[in-house]
Design a protein around this motif. Structure first.
Motif, mmCIF file in Angstrom:
data_model
loop_
_atom_site.group_PDB
_atom_site.id
_atom_site.type_symbol
_atom_site.label_atom_id
_atom_site.label_comp_id
_atom_site.label_asym_id
_atom_site.label_seq_id
_atom_site.Cartn_x
_atom_site.Cartn_y
_atom_site.Cartn_z
ATOM 1 N N THR A 115 0.821 -1.215 0.000
ATOM 2 C CA THR A 115 0.000 0.000 0.000
ATOM 3 C C THR A 115 0.858 1.268 0.000
ATOM 4 O O THR A 115 0.324 2.378 -0.075
ATOM 5 C CB THR A 115 -0.913 0.019 1.236
ATOM 6 O OG1 THR A 115 -0.116 -0.017 2.415
ATOM 7 C CG2 THR A 115 -1.859 -1.193 1.233
ATOM 8 N N SER A 116 2.164 1.112 0.075
ATOM 9 C CA SER A 116 3.042 2.298 0.116
ATOM 10 C C SER A 116 4.356 1.953 -0.584
ATOM 11 O O SER A 116 4.836 0.803 -0.522
ATOM 12 C CB SER A 116 3.315 2.721 1.574
ATOM 13 O OG SER A 116 4.275 3.771 1.616
ATOM 14 N N ILE A 117 4.932 2.988 -1.231
ATOM 15 C CA ILE A 117 6.170 2.764 -1.942
ATOM 16 C C ILE A 117 7.314 2.537 -0.969
ATOM 17 O O ILE A 117 8.397 2.059 -1.322
ATOM 18 C CB ILE A 117 6.497 3.941 -2.875
ATOM 19 C CG1 ILE A 117 6.607 5.251 -2.061
ATOM 20 C CG2 ILE A 117 5.427 4.069 -3.974
ATOM 21 C CD1 ILE A 117 7.064 6.457 -2.902
ATOM 22 N N GLY A 118 7.079 2.894 0.299
ATOM 23 C CA GLY A 118 8.120 2.723 1.283
ATOM 24 C C GLY A 118 8.432 1.275 1.573
ATOM 25 O O GLY A 118 9.455 0.941 2.142
ATOM 26 N N ALA A 119 7.489 0.411 1.211
ATOM 27 C CA ALA A 119 7.694 -1.005 1.505
ATOM 28 C C ALA A 119 8.448 -1.704 0.388
ATOM 29 O O ALA A 119 8.707 -2.906 0.478
ATOM 30 C CB ALA A 119 6.340 -1.680 1.723
ATOM 31 N N LEU A 120 8.804 -0.927 -0.730
ATOM 32 C CA LEU A 120 9.455 -1.561 -1.866
ATOM 33 C C LEU A 120 10.860 -0.985 -2.040
ATOM 34 O O LEU A 120 11.136 0.179 -1.694
ATOM 35 C CB LEU A 120 8.628 -1.329 -3.134
ATOM 36 C CG LEU A 120 7.220 -1.956 -3.157
ATOM 37 C CD1 LEU A 120 6.493 -1.562 -4.443
ATOM 38 C CD2 LEU A 120 7.310 -3.453 -3.037
ATOM 39 N N GLY A 142 12.156 0.765 -9.445
ATOM 40 C CA GLY A 142 12.319 1.961 -8.636
ATOM 41 C C GLY A 142 10.957 2.498 -8.220
ATOM 42 O O GLY A 142 9.935 2.025 -8.678
ATOM 43 N N THR A 143 10.982 3.564 -7.358
ATOM 44 C CA THR A 143 9.726 4.139 -6.863
ATOM 45 C C THR A 143 9.797 5.633 -6.980
ATOM 46 O O THR A 143 10.891 6.216 -6.950
ATOM 47 C CB THR A 143 9.493 3.776 -5.386
ATOM 48 O OG1 THR A 143 10.569 4.264 -4.595
ATOM 49 C CG2 THR A 143 9.375 2.239 -5.197
ATOM 50 N N THR A 144 8.723 6.280 -7.192
ATOM 51 C CA THR A 144 8.618 7.732 -7.280
ATOM 52 C C THR A 144 7.506 8.148 -6.336
ATOM 53 O O THR A 144 6.334 7.753 -6.498
ATOM 54 C CB THR A 144 8.268 8.187 -8.704
ATOM 55 O OG1 THR A 144 9.279 7.708 -9.601
ATOM 56 C CG2 THR A 144 8.194 9.709 -8.772
ATOM 57 N N PRO A 145 7.767 8.909 -5.314
ATOM 58 C CA PRO A 145 6.723 9.328 -4.360
ATOM 59 C C PRO A 145 5.797 10.349 -5.002
ATOM 60 O O PRO A 145 6.186 11.083 -5.892
ATOM 61 C CB PRO A 145 7.516 9.899 -3.200
ATOM 62 C CG PRO A 145 8.842 10.324 -3.783
ATOM 63 C CD PRO A 145 9.132 9.399 -4.926
ATOM 64 N N ASP A 146 4.530 10.381 -4.511
ATOM 65 C CA ASP A 146 3.534 11.342 -4.978
ATOM 66 C C ASP A 146 3.533 12.489 -3.991
ATOM 67 O O ASP A 146 3.261 12.302 -2.796
ATOM 68 C CB ASP A 146 2.153 10.681 -4.999
ATOM 69 C CG ASP A 146 1.113 11.602 -5.635
ATOM 70 O OD1 ASP A 146 1.429 12.715 -6.002
ATOM 71 O OD2 ASP A 146 -0.101 11.155 -5.726
ATOM 72 N N PRO A 147 3.891 13.704 -4.451
ATOM 73 C CA PRO A 147 4.007 14.796 -3.501
ATOM 74 C C PRO A 147 2.686 15.151 -2.862
ATOM 75 O O PRO A 147 2.644 15.709 -1.758
ATOM 76 C CB PRO A 147 4.560 15.946 -4.368
ATOM 77 C CG PRO A 147 4.332 15.552 -5.789
ATOM 78 C CD PRO A 147 4.216 14.077 -5.848
ATOM 79 N N ALA A 148 1.545 14.868 -3.488
ATOM 80 C CA ALA A 148 0.232 15.254 -2.921
ATOM 81 C C ALA A 148 -0.242 14.279 -1.862
ATOM 82 O O ALA A 148 -1.220 14.522 -1.164
ATOM 83 C CB ALA A 148 -0.807 15.337 -4.046
ATOM 84 N N THR A 149 0.482 13.157 -1.721
ATOM 85 C CA THR A 149 0.019 12.122 -0.774
ATOM 86 C C THR A 149 0.990 12.036 0.365
ATOM 87 O O THR A 149 2.212 11.933 0.122
ATOM 88 C CB THR A 149 -0.056 10.760 -1.469
ATOM 89 O OG1 THR A 149 -0.942 10.868 -2.581
ATOM 90 C CG2 THR A 149 -0.574 9.690 -0.505
ATOM 91 N N PRO A 150 0.606 12.140 1.643
ATOM 92 C CA PRO A 150 1.535 12.013 2.766
ATOM 93 C C PRO A 150 2.158 10.638 2.800
ATOM 94 O O PRO A 150 1.596 9.664 2.283
ATOM 95 C CB PRO A 150 0.662 12.272 4.002
ATOM 96 C CG PRO A 150 -0.741 12.046 3.578
ATOM 97 C CD PRO A 150 -0.804 12.324 2.120
#
Length: 421
Positions: free
Chosen positions: A376-381, A402-410
């Motif tokens: 459910t989160s890119i932090g887990a990958l 790789g992962t790219t965070p979504d700036p609009a989502t905490p």
């Protein structure tokens, strides 16, 4: 003392009456025999007035008797009884009448005979020999009628002739006996016992013509009365005529006033019975005819009713009702089924809308790591992680570059289910 009277010095009536009364009063008591011709009991008086008549001459004398003496006589004194009185002459001066004052009265001759019979009647009545509940009814048509009478007597002819005239087939068992005299009671008892032992005799008649009280005395004999009381066969007493009543009449089951009347009592009249049968036959025919007519009328009324005139009319009406109810049932059931189908479709659409598969069909996917946990989160990958992507129609095996965070989502917790240490 004689009164001295003369044409010039006559005595008054009262003096003569008193002198006669005094002379008669000096007379003593006398015994006198006669027949009681008249008895008068006046209400409220303690004296009974009687007339005593000579048995052979046309001479009578008044008698007065105390009521207590008169009421104590047993049997009661009746007119016509022969008596002996112990009385005192008495002259009543006011009316100039001579009478006897009775001090004692005794029955003699026929009176004494009647007194003995009356005493015997009282004794046997006290024992219950005359009780009405002991009387037995006569059979309607006896097999054989027993008859006790004198041989070749008028009483025998009366009973036999009248009975056969009424019922020609009647059978008699006749036993002759002496019906008068000192041996009469014994012979009658023997005849009764013989007939009582006869197996076919259903009723016994004791018949005798009229006679004096002395002639009928054997039929008040105590032994004869007890014999009749002990018999098992009903007994008809036909002794004398209507005024005669020996004690046998009281102990017998039925009393006949005459021998002719006894014949009428023991057998029915064939003419009357045939008339009764014919009347009953006509009555039954009439009743049955009326009953049949009434039932026919009832059947005609029933047949005229519409339900019976055309029975199919009721069935057709009921068939229409059944068809209407069937159609109504079908419509009601169809409506209920339609509503139930709509409810099922509605619930199915809601269930599908809530199903994860429907979400996948709209373009969404479920990503799982190599351990099968949902990502459910890119932090887990991390780069190079093995992924399993679930789509609507299958799975895609992929590797993360790789992962790219979504700036609009905490930032999300990579392990949302773990607690901080």
């Amino acid at each position: 003392m004689a009164l001295e009277t003369s044409p010039e010095q006559p005595a008054p009536v009262r003096s003569i009456a008193n002198a006669i009364a005094g002379w008669i009063d000096r007379l003593g008591l006398v015994w006198v025999e006669g027949q009681v011709a008249q008895v008068s009991r006046r209400p409220g008086l303690n004296t009974v007035f009687m007339t005593l008549r000579d048995s052979h001459a046309d001479i009578s004398v008044p008698v007065t008797c105390p009521r207590t003496l008169f009421d104590s006589l047993n049997p009661p004194l009746v007119e016509g009884a022969s008596v002996v009185m112990h009385a005192k002459p008495d002259y009543y001066a006011n009316r100039g009448t001579l009478s006897l004052k009775a001090r004692d009265i005794r029955m003699v001759g026929l009176g004494e005979l009647l007194a003995r019979i009356e005493r015997r009647r009282q004794i046997l009545a006290a024992e219950g020999l005359f009780a009405p509940e002991l009387k037995r009814s006569l059979p309607f048509l006896p097999q054989r009628v027993g008859l006790v009478t004198a041989p070749n007597s008028a009483a025998e002819r009366d009973v036999l002739d009248n009975a056969r005239r009424r019922w020609p087939a009647v059978r008699f068992e006749v036993v002759h006996a002496t019906m008068q005299g000192t041996t009469s009671a014994a012979t009658v008892m023997a005849a009764l016992q013989k007939l009582d032992a006869h197996p076919e005799v259903d009723v016994v008649v004791v018949a005798r013509g009229g006679g004096s009280v002395e002639d009928l005395l054997p039929f008040s004999d105590e032994g004869l009365l007890r014999t009749v009381h002990a018999m098992r066969t009903p007994v008809v007493s036909a002794i004398g005529h209507e005024p005669d009543q020996p004690l046998l009449d009281l102990v017998a089951d039925v009393r006949a006033s005459t021998p002719t009347d006894a014949a009428k009592l023991v057998v029915p009249d064939m003419a009357e019975e045939l008339h009764g049968v014919r009347w009953a036959h006509e009555r039954i025919r009439s009743l049955l005819g009326h009953r049949i007519e009434r039932e026919e009328h009832t059947l005609a009324q029933l047949r005229s009713r519409p339900a019976l005139a055309d029975p199919r009319s009721l069935l057709e009406a009921r068939s229409e009702d059944v068809r209407a109810l069937r159609d109504r049932t079908r419509r009601s059931l169809s409506h209920r089924l339609d509503r139930a189908a709509d409810d099922v479709d509605h619930h199915r659409a809601r269930a599908r809308a809530l199903s994860p598969l429907a979400t996948l069909q709209r373009g969404y996917a479920v990503v799982q790591d190599a351990d099968g946990h949902v990502v459910t989160s890119i932090g887990a990958l991390a780069a190079g992680s093995t992924l399993d992507v679930r789509l609507a129609d299958g799975r895609v095996h992929a590797t993360s570059t790789g992962t790219t965070p979504d700036p609009a989502t905490p930032a999300a917790d990579p392990h949302p289910g773990d607690d901080d240490e």
